[in-house]
Design an enzyme around this catalytic site. Structure first.
Site, PDB file in Angstrom:
ATOM      1  N   TYR A 101      51.931  74.089 -19.059  1.00  0.00           N
ATOM      2  CA  TYR A 101      50.618  73.517 -18.725  1.00  0.00           C
ATOM      3  C   TYR A 101      49.478  74.408 -19.201  1.00  0.00           C
ATOM      4  O   TYR A 101      49.570  75.634 -19.105  1.00  0.00           O
ATOM      5  CB  TYR A 101      50.474  73.365 -17.201  1.00  0.00           C
ATOM      6  CG  TYR A 101      51.351  72.298 -16.612  1.00  0.00           C
ATOM      7  CD1 TYR A 101      50.926  70.972 -16.574  1.00  0.00           C
ATOM      8  CD2 TYR A 101      52.589  72.615 -16.085  1.00  0.00           C
ATOM      9  CE1 TYR A 101      51.724  69.989 -16.018  1.00  0.00           C
ATOM     10  CE2 TYR A 101      53.405  71.627 -15.530  1.00  0.00           C
ATOM     11  CZ  TYR A 101      52.967  70.319 -15.504  1.00  0.00           C
ATOM     12  OH  TYR A 101      53.763  69.354 -14.958  1.00  0.00           O
ATOM     13  N   ASP A 155      55.036  57.599  -9.018  1.00  0.00           N
ATOM     14  CA  ASP A 155      53.737  56.994  -9.361  1.00  0.00           C
ATOM     15  C   ASP A 155      53.878  55.481  -9.581  1.00  0.00           C
ATOM     16  O   ASP A 155      53.024  54.697  -9.145  1.00  0.00           O
ATOM     17  CB  ASP A 155      53.161  57.613 -10.645  1.00  0.00           C
ATOM     18  CG  ASP A 155      53.119  59.132 -10.579  1.00  0.00           C
ATOM     19  OD1 ASP A 155      53.039  59.680  -9.469  1.00  0.00           O
ATOM     20  OD2 ASP A 155      53.163  59.769 -11.657  1.00  0.00           O
TER      21      ASP A 155
END
Ligand code: ADP
Length: 304
Positions: A100, A258
């Site tokens: 990240y 999600d």
């Protein structure tokens, strides 16, 4: 017109395309959920995304990508000199890992402007956010967001929270627990995953997760549990068990939770009973994990 507003961070995704090449995409937990809500929601309900991006080309591309998914971008602030966060997916022997670059992402400033937040929330009937949304904010911005959501809850809006616990994003475990609790207390619908809750709150079973979030004020709690049964507790009915369909070959679990959240909310907003909505959400999540990527194209998903 009714409106759902999702609040959070969309990142640039770089995936391995072979021969040293990278494929660019855009994803993030709340955006993924917004995509699945949009996929299944009747067209007369708007879906909007609130975040912050930069003014650079990559940010422009991200906005165009979100718009192309029929998600409104009018509440996404553009900040001069800022840039989106980025992550890279590494595939090694079939296992995925991530790097990240998000510590300075524009989205960290999404709740810095209380007036902007308030006017966006006022336009919506349902607001969706997550533990990741809270984790990336400064302590002051967390308070601002929670305050505005509390106002929304107080006037009867539906406030939906997935704690989506990512310990690496939090400064320490005590802050993680305190802010997740504050987020939960300002919400009406809780969509936690049992494995996270067990580790970070010590819940013995999904029933304990339900009891804790009900005690913190949620009207509805739906506990996801991977391949195990999801558990639903809604005001006025007994706890319901939802068994997910068997998935023979799990290809990529990205976005399982999600997509489950998005499909569930779309059905609930369309007036479907929560237990039936949860069963549908489990079918959608099963299709999503049988395909690569966070945003699985509609042709691979169950019909509404
Ligand atoms: P998250 O991805 O947020 O950690 P879970 O792992 O609990 O959430 O998965 C979310 C949902 O995805 C589950 O409630 C279930 O419906 C579906 N799911 C996940 N793993 C499996 C599996 N192995 N088989 C069938 N369904 C699954």
């Amino acid at each position: 017109m009714a409106r759902l507003l999702a609040i959070g961070e969309c990142m640039v995704e770089l995936g391995d395309a072979g021969s040293g090449l990278l494929r660019k995409g855009f994803a993030g937990d709340t955006l993924n959920a917004a995509y699945y809500v949009r996929t299944y929601l009747p067209a007369d309900i708007d879906v909007a995304y609130l975040s912050a991006v930069g003014t650079d080309l990559l940010s422009q591309e991200m906005l165009a990508f979100i718009e192309a998914k029929a998600i409104l971008t009018e509440d996404i602030r553009q900040i001069d000199g800022a840039a989106p966060g980025l992550y890279m997916i590494h595939l090694q022997d079939g296992e995925r890992s991530f790097s990240y670059w998000r510590s300075a992402s524009a989205a960290r400033k999404l709740a810095d402007d209380a007036a902007h937040l308030r006017s966006a929330i006022e336009k919506a009937d349902t607001i969706v956010f997550s533990g990741i949304t809270l984790a990336i904010l400064s302590p002051e911005a967390r308070e601002t967001l929670i305050l505005e959501l509390r106002r929304a809850k107080a006037v009867g809006k539906r406030v939906v929270f997935d704690p989506n616990i990512r310990p690496r994003l939090w400064e320490d475990a005590a802050t993680l627990r305190a802010v997740v609790e504050a987020g939960a207390r300002t919400s009406t619908v809780l969509l936690p995953s049992f494995d996270d809750e067990q580790v970070h709150f010590g819940d013995a079973d999904p029933e304990a997760t339900i009891a804790r979030y009900r005690q913190w004020g949620a009207d509805m709690v739906l506990v996801k549990n991977g391949g195990g049964d999801a558990l639903l507790s809604a005001e006025g009915s007994d706890v319901a068990r939802i068994s997910p369909p068997k998935v023979e070959a799990v290809v990529d679990t990205t976005s399982a939770g999600d997509s489950f959240n998005g499909a569930f909310l779309a059905k609930v907003l369309a007036g479907v009973a929560p237990a039936e909505a949860a069963a549908f959400a489990a079918r959608v999540a099963a299709a999503v994990i049988a395909h690569h990527g966070a945003l699985v194209p509609i042709e691979h998903l169950p019909q509404a």
